[in-house]
Design an enzyme around this catalytic site. Structure first.
Site: not given
Length: 240
Positions: A31, A53, A168
């Site tokens: 990742d 991503k 996040m």
């Protein structure tokens, strides 16, 4: 097949089991949040497949990643799905597990040290204190766009825990701050934003909820960052 947590970035925080598996791998599917320092530890004989991503790069869907894992595992190779932090905390590790199970592929999950705990420690911020912080909540600031209702009840969270840790959350930080204040949290409540925690790029910024809603901190918010909200931030200490 292995689902392995790579920890928060510092290669010294890899578990012994994680390093053991990485060193025996034929294929590593990794990742965006797996640090470059950890990738540099991997033998050049290993097939590396990057499937990272972010909101600007959706070249790999989760379905694509599942298909890659299954395809490589069926080649009778030692396949590692390497994920930042812990493979099952605010990740799509559960979906990957069910994809493997649906194909009858045996797997092992190897826990990793989460950035939730390691990053504040490296920044010198405790998460609890016997006098002012006896509870913590770990939440995601990135909501599923398919959900009509918010997944996190921010206004209720404002009065129910002492310390809030957000992963996040940079993109939605102003909305989060507004909802916390609406829920009764004081505008002068301190916030810490820790960028690229545990790595050479680590940087900590301290501000308040009021700074957020007043747009006074735009130049201090960078992703990926861990956000800590609560009076515990006042207890920041020199870690080194």
């Amino acid at each position: 097949m292995y689902l392995v947590g790579a920890g928060p970035g510092d290669p010294k925080l890899l578990t012994l089991r994680a390093l053991e598996i990485i060193n025996t791998a034929d294929v590593i599917i990794y990742d965006r949040l797996v640090s470059r320092q950890i990738i540099d530890l991997i033998s050049n004989k290993v097939e590396l497949i990057y499937v990272g991503k972010d909101r600007t790069d959706e070249s790999y869907s989760q379905d694509d990643i599942n298909k890659i894992m299954i395809s490589k595992a069926k080649e009778d190779k030692i396949v590692v799905r390497l994920k930042g932090g812990d493979p099952l905390l605010f990740s799509r590790g559960v979906e990957e597990i069910y994809a493997l199970k649906s194909e009858g592929i045996k797997f092992e999950v190897v826990p990793g040290i989460s950035s939730v705990f390691a990053v504040p420690s490296y920044a010198g911020i405790p998460l609890t204190h016997r006098e002012i912080a006896s509870s913590i909540a770990i939440v995601t600031g990135h909501t599923d766009p398919k959900k009509k209702e918010p997944q996190v009840k921010w206004s209720k969270l404002a009065s129910s825990v002492d310390t809030i840790i957000i992963l996040m959350g940079i993109e939605n930080i102003k909305l989060i701050a507004e909802k916390l204040i609406a829920g009764g949290m004081k505008k002068n409540t301190p916030i810490a934003s820790i960028f690229h925690g545990t790595t050479d790029l680590q940087k900590t910024n301290i501000f308040t909820l009021n700074d957020v809603i007043s747009n006074n901190i735009r130049d201090k918010l960078e992703a990926p960052s861990i956000i800590i909200i609560g009076n515990i931030v006042k207890f920041i200490y020199a870690n080194k």
